[in-house]
Design a protein around this motif. Structure first.
Motif, PDB file in Angstrom:
ATOM      1  N   SER A 258       0.832  -1.207   0.000  1.00  8.70           N
ATOM      2  CA  SER A 258       0.000   0.000   0.000  1.00  8.70           C
ATOM      3  C   SER A 258       0.864   1.254   0.000  1.00  8.70           C
TER       4      SER A 258
ATOM      5  N   ILE B  79       0.420   4.492  -2.561  1.00  5.27           N
ATOM      6  CA  ILE B  79       0.194   5.901  -2.222  1.00  5.27           C
ATOM      7  C   ILE B  79       1.446   6.754  -2.412  1.00  5.27           C
TER       8      ILE B  79
ATOM      9  N   LEU C 224       9.685  15.050  11.682  1.00  5.53           N
ATOM     10  CA  LEU C 224       8.826  14.343  12.652  1.00  5.53           C
ATOM     11  C   LEU C 224       7.513  13.922  11.986  1.00  5.53           C
ATOM     12  N   HIS C 225       6.887  14.851  11.267  1.00  5.23           N
ATOM     13  CA  HIS C 225       5.627  14.527  10.589  1.00  5.23           C
ATOM     14  C   HIS C 225       5.821  13.381   9.614  1.00  5.23           C
TER      15      HIS C 225
ATOM     16  N   LEU D 216       6.347   9.981  11.406  1.00  6.45           N
ATOM     17  CA  LEU D 216       5.114   9.472  12.023  1.00  6.45           C
ATOM     18  C   LEU D 216       4.192   8.815  11.001  1.00  6.45           C
ATOM     19  N   GLN D 217       4.378   9.126   9.705  1.00  9.19           N
ATOM     20  CA  GLN D 217       3.554   8.461   8.691  1.00  9.19           C
ATOM     21  C   GLN D 217       3.905   6.976   8.606  1.00  9.19           C
TER      22      GLN D 217
ATOM     23  N   ALA E  51       2.509   4.417  16.556  1.00 12.06           N
ATOM     24  CA  ALA E  51       1.215   3.753  16.686  1.00 12.06           C
ATOM     25  C   ALA E  51       0.334   3.948  15.458  1.00 12.06           C
ATOM     26  N   ALA E  52       0.466   5.081  14.784  1.00 14.88           N
ATOM     27  CA  ALA E  52      -0.367   5.325  13.613  1.00 14.88           C
ATOM     28  C   ALA E  52       0.429   5.193  12.317  1.00 14.88           C
ATOM     29  N   GLY E  53       1.664   4.726  12.409  1.00 17.77           N
ATOM     30  CA  GLY E  53       2.495   4.590  11.223  1.00 17.77           C
ATOM     31  C   GLY E  53       2.026   3.453  10.344  1.00 17.77           C
ATOM     32  N   ILE E  54       1.981   3.675   9.039  1.00 21.28           N
ATOM     33  CA  ILE E  54       1.436   2.621   8.185  1.00 21.28           C
ATOM     34  C   ILE E  54       2.349   1.400   8.159  1.00 21.28           C
TER      35      ILE E  54
ATOM     36  N   ASP F 186       4.153   0.282  10.847  1.00 19.30           N
ATOM     37  CA  ASP F 186       3.924  -0.404  12.119  1.00 19.30           C
ATOM     38  C   ASP F 186       2.545  -1.029  12.220  1.00 19.30           C
ATOM     39  N   ILE F 187       1.540  -0.368  11.675  1.00 21.43           N
ATOM     40  CA  ILE F 187       0.181  -0.914  11.713  1.00 21.43           C
ATOM     41  C   ILE F 187       0.172  -2.316  11.108  1.00 21.43           C
ATOM     42  N   ASP F 188       0.770  -2.414   9.928  1.00 24.52           N
ATOM     43  CA  ASP F 188       0.741  -3.701   9.239  1.00 24.52           C
ATOM     44  C   ASP F 188       1.701  -4.711   9.865  1.00 24.52           C
TER      45      ASP F 188
ATOM     46  N   VAL G  52       1.019  11.343  16.878  1.00 24.65           N
ATOM     47  CA  VAL G  52       0.389  11.273  15.551  1.00 24.65           C
ATOM     48  C   VAL G  52       0.307  12.680  14.985  1.00 24.65           C
ATOM     49  N   TYR G  53       0.577  12.812  13.710  1.00 24.29           N
ATOM     50  CA  TYR G  53       0.338  14.075  12.999  1.00 24.29           C
ATOM     51  C   TYR G  53      -0.227  13.750  11.616  1.00 24.29           C
TER      52      TYR G  53
ATOM     53  N   ARG H 105      -4.167   8.004   3.341  1.00 26.42           N
ATOM     54  CA  ARG H 105      -4.653   6.883   4.153  1.00 26.42           C
ATOM     55  C   ARG H 105      -5.940   6.316   3.591  1.00 26.42           C
TER      56      ARG H 105
ATOM     57  N   ARG I  42      -5.030   4.284   0.641  1.00 28.56           N
ATOM     58  CA  ARG I  42      -4.409   3.054   1.153  1.00 28.56           C
ATOM     59  C   ARG I  42      -5.470   2.044   1.576  1.00 28.56           C
TER      60      ARG I  42
ATOM     61  N   SER J 158      -7.226   0.540  -1.346  1.00 34.87           N
ATOM     62  CA  SER J 158      -6.386  -0.316  -2.191  1.00 34.87           C
ATOM     63  C   SER J 158      -6.568  -1.795  -1.891  1.00 34.87           C
TER      64      SER J 158
ATOM     65  N   GLN K  82      -4.814  -3.267   0.147  1.00 36.60           N
ATOM     66  CA  GLN K  82      -3.493  -3.778   0.504  1.00 36.60           C
ATOM     67  C   GLN K  82      -3.114  -3.416   1.943  1.00 36.60           C
TER      68      GLN K  82
ATOM     69  N   GLY L 137      -3.097  -4.438   7.875  1.00 32.05           N
ATOM     70  CA  GLY L 137      -3.447  -4.161   9.257  1.00 32.05           C
ATOM     71  C   GLY L 137      -4.857  -3.626   9.402  1.00 32.05           C
TER      72      GLY L 137
ATOM     73  N   ASN M 110      -2.563  -0.526  17.647  1.00 37.50           N
ATOM     74  CA  ASN M 110      -2.183   0.548  16.737  1.00 37.50           C
ATOM     75  C   ASN M 110      -3.281   1.585  16.706  1.00 37.50           C
ATOM     76  N   ILE M 111      -2.975   2.733  16.180  1.00 39.24           N
ATOM     77  CA  ILE M 111      -4.044   3.697  15.945  1.00 39.24           C
ATOM     78  C   ILE M 111      -4.236   3.769  14.450  1.00 39.24           C
TER      79      ILE M 111
END
Lengths: 449, 184
Positions: free
Chosen positions: A222, A226, A358-359, A362-363, A367-370, A372-374, B81-82, B91, B94, B97, B99, B102, B179-180
């Protein structure tokens, strides 16, 4: 209940297994082994606690962890750093419940025992009546055996017989120093660390960071969709995996060869004006050459300290913007860990760049990183399989065969004359095997120093 | 009835703010509608249609302080988070998709939004505070509850309500969900 054999015998058998590319799932998160793991791994290895800059002034302290034990990390009046178990010596009461602060002394709320911020016993109420003969030197806070700093980071070990941190890095010192020593002014921590809880044994995390480039095209497809990552298939040939003999390792990619950066780019394609401004006095010519050819993507310092360095574009100028990340995986029982996430850029770079760095970080991570999520979702099963009776009855093994013998299109990195082991392409789990080989060595009573 | 209520309130020292200039019911309904969209991850694109172009979303890091500490619980600039309008669009793409491994196993969610108070900033913008409990359950028998407060800017343009900014102050120092993948 099944007789799985005496734990040490199991560990010894597993040391042979990992060479051949298999490892029982029990090694990953067996509850019986977890106490052993806490003692033999976290009771002996060097662990990172945070950044020196987090306790910059005398009196500053932070609460962090060694293994599962909370410690006070403080900067004493003389500037030295002390790492102390956060329990009063009297009745074990928690001395400090604020995560970060500044103090000259810690005073227990229970009976009033006082300690200086270097851990030494400083008194108790009505001492001349209560403790006429108490020897203060016997009752200071329990201290880590050794504390050192390197790269602006604080490291400690509970083992008085541990080698120096530099010796602990061993033949991976070359690679790790190359990663860090871009500029003598060091790193700027961009945020207080954020924490989240993952339902997997801590080891699933660094074993991914140390050498798993192969999963990116599947799990993080993914990110390509993107535009956050390049198409991965053409890049596989351009990865190179390095590891030392003590469980440390890194993934690198040769991005010029891969066509992602123009020829003559600086490592990570730092813009000219940024790279040329770096004071590279702590980088040897060999290390500079290494960084240009094999740009580090991610790295693990055994046991539970991870790093990555990635890049994006400045949202306004479009200029290359590099960000760095560090993680400490705090074990929290056999099937869970707390992930601490730190983002940095270099002090030599602007603070404004730091905000964007930093921004961007964090993507991907946190915890909200794509990423890490997966990743975290995929690790859950391993810890559950470790306890599975079905799996144990069949002796179910995890497969670490990629890159063993003739299995895969991976080979020794040609012309590598530097320290440690170097392999070309991402089609290998060499680094993961090296990580577990070190873990198993330390778990083996007879082998570990 | 009103006279009694007013005098009792005066004795207790609390004067409720009655601001006829703040469309509090509209704001409340907007937040409830928005929460309903967020509860269903399949409607994330619809939710993103409620955001202004200059929208930013922050979850600052909480540092645990003792009662008498003078230090901030949410140090300036520290973030877990930002997101901005563009990253949220990424997002959504994503998710669409197929894919996003998570997130293909979406959590079951229910947001309770309460304690809504608002103050007018200017012609179009309102500073809005609300409290929330998010029940979050992915695969498990027992889910987690994440609690916190939002400091929003709600913007009303041509009678339509939009979210222009959200800052989420969580009542946690360790984020309890794995996760968030979601917005609070």
């Amino acid at each position: 209940m099944l007789d799985l054999g005496e734990p040490q015998a199991r560990v010894r058998a597993w040391r042979e297994d990992i060479e051949k590319g298999t490892l029982p799932f029990q090694a990953i998160s067996d509850p019986e082994l977890h106490r052993d793991e806490l003692k033999r791994i976290f009771g002996r290895a060097w662990q990172a606690l945070g950044f020196e800059s987090e306790i910059g002034k005398p009196g500053d302290y932070i609460l962090r962890y060694m293994g599962e034990d909370q410690v006070i990390v403080s900067r004493a009046e003389d500037g030295n750093i002390h790492v102390m178990l956060n329990n009063c010596r009297h009745r074990g009461t928690w001395l400090c419940e604020q995560e970060k602060g500044n103090t000259k002394t810690f005073r227990c709320p229970y009976h009033g025992w006082v300690y200086r911020n270097d851990g030494s016993w400083a008194g108790a109420p009505m001492r001349s009546k209560a403790y006429q003969n108490l020897k203060p030197e016997d009752w200071g806070l329990l201290k880590a055996a050794k504390v050192e700093t390197r790269w602006g980071l604080i490291f400690a070990t509970l083992d008085p017989d541990a080698p120096s941190f530099e010796d602990y890095l061993g033949d991976f010192k070359f690679h790790a120093d190359a990663f860090f020593n871009l500029d003598s002014r060091g790193y700027r921590l961009l945020s207080e660390p954020s924490r989240w809880r993952a339902k997997s044994n801590w080891k699933s995390n660094p074993e991914n960071v140390i050498g798993d480039a192969y999963h990116v095209s599947t799990l993080h497809a993914s990110a390509v969709t993107i535009g956050m990552a390049p198409p991965m298939a053409p890049l596989q040939e351009h990865f190179a995996m390095f590891h030392g003999s003590n469980g440390h390792g890194m993934i690198t990619w040769s991005l010029e060869d891969a066509g992602m950066f123009p020829k003559g780019s600086h490592p990570w394609a730092y813009p000219d004006h940024v790279w040329n401004d770096f004071d590279k006095k702590d980088l040897s010519d060999e290390q500079l050459d290494f960084l240009k050819k094999y740009t580090p993507l991610s790295m693990v310092i055994f046991p539970n300290l991870s790093f990555a360095r990635l890049f994006t574009r400045h949202p306004e100028t479009g200029e290359q913007l590099v960000w760095s990340w560090m993680r400490i995986c705090q074990p929290n029982g056999p099937g869970e860990h707390i992930s601490w996430n730190f983002f940095t850029n270099l002090n030599a770079e602007s603070e404004e760049n730091g905000v964007h760095a930093l921004h961007a970080g964090l993507q991907w991570l946190g915890a909200a990183g794509i990423g890490d999520i997966d990743d975290a979702m995929t690790w859950e099963g391993a810890s559950q399989a470790a306890n599975s009776v079905f799996a144990q009855m069949r002796g179910m093994q995890a497969n670490y065969q990629m890159g063993v013998g003739n299995m895969s299109a991976a080979y020794d990195l040609p012309d590598w004359t530097g320290p440690g082991v170097a392999k070309r392409t991402s089609y290998t789990e060499d680094n993961q095997r090296a990580f577990y080989a070190e873990w198993l060595r330390r778990m083996d009573d007879e082998a570990a120093e | 009835m009103n006279v009694m209520t007013k005098s009792v309130a005066a004795e207790l020292g609390f004067q409720p703010a009655v601001d006829n200039d703040v469309p509090i019911d509209g704001i409340r309904q907007f937040l409830l509608h928005e929460a309903e969209l967020l509860d269903d991850m399949r409607r994330l694109r619809e939710w993103s249609g409620l955001l202004t172009e200059d929208f930013s979303y922050e979850v600052p890091v909480r540092v645990f302080r003792t009662l008498h500490s003078k230090e901030p619980s949410f140090p300036k600039g520290s973030l877990a988070v930002y997101e901005d309008r563009r990253s949220i669009e990424s997002r959504v793409v994503r998710l669409e998709s197929g894919q996003a491994h998570g997130e293909e196993i979406p959590p079951l969610m229910r947001r309770l939004v309460n304690g809504v108070r608002a103050v007018r900033i200017d012609d179009q913008n309102f500073a809005v505070r609300s409290a929330f409990h998010l029940y979050h359950n992915r695969r498990a028998v027992d889910g987690e509850i994440v609690a916190g407060e939002r400091e929003d800017i709600v913007r009303i343009c041509n009678g339509r309500y939009y979210l222009a900014r959200r800052i989420v102050l969580l009542d946690h120092i360790i984020i309890p969900t794995q996760n968030i993948t979601i917005f609070f």
